[in-house]
Design a protein around this motif. Structure first.
Motif, PDB file in Angstrom:
ATOM      1  N   ILE A   1       5.360  16.118  -2.294  1.00  0.00           N
ATOM      2  CA  ILE A   1       5.097  14.750  -3.189  1.00  0.00           C
ATOM      3  C   ILE A   1       3.544  14.090  -2.786  1.00  0.00           C
ATOM      4  O   ILE A   1       3.039  13.894  -1.854  1.00  0.00           O
ATOM      5  CB  ILE A   1       5.959  13.504  -2.707  1.00  0.00           C
ATOM      6  N   PRO A   2       2.803  13.979  -3.888  1.00  0.00           N
ATOM      7  CA  PRO A   2       1.479  13.436  -3.708  1.00  0.00           C
ATOM      8  C   PRO A   2       1.182  12.139  -3.308  1.00  0.00           C
ATOM      9  O   PRO A   2       2.111  11.350  -3.593  1.00  0.00           O
ATOM     10  CB  PRO A   2       0.862  13.757  -4.997  1.00  0.00           C
ATOM     11  N   VAL A   3       0.003  11.788  -2.861  1.00  0.00           N
ATOM     12  CA  VAL A   3      -0.348  10.476  -2.540  1.00  0.00           C
ATOM     13  C   VAL A   3      -0.446   9.639  -3.731  1.00  0.00           C
ATOM     14  O   VAL A   3      -0.441   8.298  -3.256  1.00  0.00           O
ATOM     15  CB  VAL A   3      -1.620  10.382  -1.757  1.00  0.00           C
ATOM     16  N   THR A   4      -0.139   9.988  -4.664  1.00  0.00           N
ATOM     17  CA  THR A   4      -0.277   8.936  -5.984  1.00  0.00           C
ATOM     18  C   THR A   4       1.249   8.321  -6.268  1.00  0.00           C
ATOM     19  O   THR A   4       1.498   7.681  -7.149  1.00  0.00           O
ATOM     20  CB  THR A   4      -0.742   9.662  -7.324  1.00  0.00           C
ATOM     21  N   TYR A   5       2.220   8.879  -5.527  1.00  0.00           N
ATOM     22  CA  TYR A   5       3.405   8.470  -5.579  1.00  0.00           C
ATOM     23  C   TYR A   5       3.545   6.969  -4.901  1.00  0.00           C
ATOM     24  O   TYR A   5       3.180   6.747  -3.975  1.00  0.00           O
ATOM     25  CB  TYR A   5       4.575   9.224  -4.650  1.00  0.00           C
TER      26      TYR A   5
ATOM     27  N   GLY B   1       0.849  -1.286   0.068  1.00  0.00           N
ATOM     28  CA  GLY B   1       0.019   0.089  -0.069  1.00  0.00           C
ATOM     29  C   GLY B   1       0.830   1.341   0.104  1.00  0.00           C
ATOM     30  O   GLY B   1       1.952   1.189  -0.677  1.00  0.00           O
ATOM     31  N   GLY B   2       0.443   2.360   0.562  1.00  0.00           N
ATOM     32  CA  GLY B   2       1.024   3.632   0.928  1.00  0.00           C
ATOM     33  C   GLY B   2       1.130   4.385  -0.461  1.00  0.00           C
ATOM     34  O   GLY B   2       1.602   5.499  -0.398  1.00  0.00           O
ATOM     35  N   SER B   3      -0.080   4.058  -1.246  1.00  0.00           N
ATOM     36  CA  SER B   3      -0.185   4.929  -2.422  1.00  0.00           C
ATOM     37  C   SER B   3      -1.714   4.885  -2.835  1.00  0.00           C
ATOM     38  O   SER B   3      -2.193   3.895  -2.857  1.00  0.00           O
ATOM     39  CB  SER B   3       0.760   4.547  -3.808  1.00  0.00           C
ATOM     40  N   ALA B   4      -2.139   5.866  -3.395  1.00  0.00           N
ATOM     41  CA  ALA B   4      -3.615   5.848  -3.941  1.00  0.00           C
ATOM     42  C   ALA B   4      -3.642   5.073  -5.167  1.00  0.00           C
ATOM     43  O   ALA B   4      -4.691   4.650  -5.395  1.00  0.00           O
ATOM     44  CB  ALA B   4      -3.914   7.426  -4.203  1.00  0.00           C
ATOM     45  N   LEU B   5      -2.570   4.979  -5.649  1.00  0.00           N
ATOM     46  CA  LEU B   5      -2.665   4.128  -6.875  1.00  0.00           C
ATOM     47  C   LEU B   5      -2.587   2.483  -6.619  1.00  0.00           C
ATOM     48  O   LEU B   5      -2.893   1.800  -7.836  1.00  0.00           O
ATOM     49  CB  LEU B   5      -1.347   4.431  -7.903  1.00  0.00           C
ATOM     50  N   THR B   6      -2.300   2.033  -5.454  1.00  0.00           N
ATOM     51  CA  THR B   6      -2.235   0.658  -5.069  1.00  0.00           C
ATOM     52  C   THR B   6      -3.083   0.433  -4.007  1.00  0.00           C
ATOM     53  O   THR B   6      -3.400  -0.935  -3.548  1.00  0.00           O
ATOM     54  CB  THR B   6      -0.946   0.123  -4.738  1.00  0.00           C
TER      55      THR B   6
ATOM     56  N   VAL C   1       9.523  17.589 -15.954  1.00  0.00           N
ATOM     57  CA  VAL C   1       9.235  18.931 -16.238  1.00  0.00           C
ATOM     58  C   VAL C   1       7.618  19.063 -15.882  1.00  0.00           C
ATOM     59  O   VAL C   1       7.239  19.524 -14.867  1.00  0.00           O
ATOM     60  CB  VAL C   1       9.121  19.482 -17.752  1.00  0.00           C
ATOM     61  N   ASP C   2       6.729  18.309 -16.645  1.00  0.00           N
ATOM     62  CA  ASP C   2       5.323  18.233 -16.426  1.00  0.00           C
ATOM     63  C   ASP C   2       5.036  16.903 -15.827  1.00  0.00           C
ATOM     64  O   ASP C   2       4.414  15.847 -16.322  1.00  0.00           O
ATOM     65  CB  ASP C   2       4.348  18.210 -17.677  1.00  0.00           C
ATOM     66  N   TYR C   3       5.462  16.959 -14.436  1.00  0.00           N
ATOM     67  CA  TYR C   3       5.238  15.548 -13.772  1.00  0.00           C
ATOM     68  C   TYR C   3       4.749  15.900 -12.270  1.00  0.00           C
ATOM     69  O   TYR C   3       4.567  17.317 -12.045  1.00  0.00           O
ATOM     70  CB  TYR C   3       6.606  14.797 -13.634  1.00  0.00           C
ATOM     71  N   SER C   4       4.287  15.007 -11.391  1.00  0.00           N
ATOM     72  CA  SER C   4       3.708  15.205 -10.374  1.00  0.00           C
ATOM     73  C   SER C   4       4.467  15.370  -8.944  1.00  0.00           C
ATOM     74  O   SER C   4       4.234  15.080  -7.962  1.00  0.00           O
ATOM     75  CB  SER C   4       2.567  14.041 -10.255  1.00  0.00           C
ATOM     76  N   GLY C   5       5.891  15.588  -9.329  1.00  0.00           N
ATOM     77  CA  GLY C   5       6.697  15.895  -8.059  1.00  0.00           C
ATOM     78  C   GLY C   5       7.371  14.444  -7.658  1.00  0.00           C
ATOM     79  O   GLY C   5       7.746  14.365  -6.506  1.00  0.00           O
ATOM     80  N   TYR C   6       7.136  13.244  -8.270  1.00  0.00           N
ATOM     81  CA  TYR C   6       7.897  12.353  -8.185  1.00  0.00           C
ATOM     82  C   TYR C   6       9.395  12.199  -7.822  1.00  0.00           C
ATOM     83  O   TYR C   6      10.009  12.499  -8.816  1.00  0.00           O
ATOM     84  CB  TYR C   6       7.542  10.975  -8.698  1.00  0.00           C
ATOM     85  N   PRO C   7      10.005  11.599  -6.872  1.00  0.00           N
ATOM     86  CA  PRO C   7      11.576  11.509  -6.651  1.00  0.00           C
ATOM     87  C   PRO C   7      12.265  10.851  -7.752  1.00  0.00           C
ATOM     88  O   PRO C   7      13.295  11.108  -8.067  1.00  0.00           O
ATOM     89  CB  PRO C   7      11.542  11.220  -5.207  1.00  0.00           C
TER      90      PRO C   7
END
Length: 230
Positions: free
Chosen positions: A92-96, A72-77, A127-133
């Motif tokens: 960093i958003p919860v979709t990371y 878990g740990g992510s809105a995508l999973t 550039v156009d991304y969600s802030g994922y490291p």
């Protein structure tokens, strides 16, 4: 005849990875598309990856499975975490998805060694991304260094390369490049919560970036939406 150079291309079924596959093909690589079922809730993208691989002439398409949803740990999973809608990012958003690109590139690296492929392509964008490291140039460079230290082929003197050809492009620039290369973006699924038919929600961060990209590129958006609020 000299055999074509082989490359493994990570293919999610989304806009960026489809463009990346087209770029690898244009560069003269025989492409081996790799999709990862990592426990994502938006599994329609995996169906899209098959369409994209076929349309762009991948020599082979494999689906590997690793269930990051177990952690878990992510809105995508994790179904208990809602996918944010119509919200700007603050940090960093919860979709990371923790370690997702590290895991995916590691699987791609394993297949590349077996294939005798010294090149791996990934469609990350800084550039156009969600802030994922794990979409930053520093990460890609660090992984390439690790790959050359950790593999038989690297130790024996061959050079493994991680290509991130989209990393400095805006979403509009990515779309324009893909159009030049004949990518049919109607085959792709980008939405974080697409339905089983591949229709996008029109509200999540991925949808907002996609819509903005088509607007910037002045190209009609072929995406089927359940609703369009962006």
């Amino acid at each position: 005849m000299t055999p074509a150079k082989r490359a493994v291309v990570l293919l999610s079924g989304g806009l960026d990875s489809a463009t990346c596959l087209a770029i690898a093909r244009e560069m003269g690589f025989e492409t081996y598309a790799l999709s990862i079922a990592y426990g994502q809730r938006h599994a329609a993208e995996l169906t899209a990856s098959l369409r994209v691989a076929q349309a762009l002439g991948a020599r082979e398409h494999r689906l590997a499975r690793v269930n990051l949803g177990e952690f878990g740990g992510s809105a995508l999973t994790d179904a208990a975490i809602a996918v944010p809608e119509n919200e700007g990012n603050t940090g960093i958003p919860v979709t990371y998805v923790p370690a997702r690109n590290t895991v995916m590139l590691s699987i791609a690296l394993a297949w590349a060694e077996v294939l005798g492929a010294n090149d791996i392509f990934v469609g990350v964008n800084a550039v156009d991304y969600s802030g994922y490291p794990d979409c930053r140039p520093e990460f890609i460079q660090a992984f390439e260094t690790m790959a050359n230290l950790a593999t038989k082929v690297g130790v024996e003197g061959a050079r493994l390369r991680i290509h991130a050809p989209l990393i400095k492009l805006s979403k509009g620039e990515i779309i324009r490049r893909g159009i030049e290369l004949g990518v049919d973006y109607g085959l792709t699924v980008t939405c974080y919560q697409a339905d089983d038919a591949g229709r996008a929600c029109g509200c999540c961060e991925a949808c907002r970036l996609r819509v903005a990209g088509f607007t910037a590129a002045a190209v009609p958006d072929p995406t089927p939406y359940v609703q369009r609020s962006v």
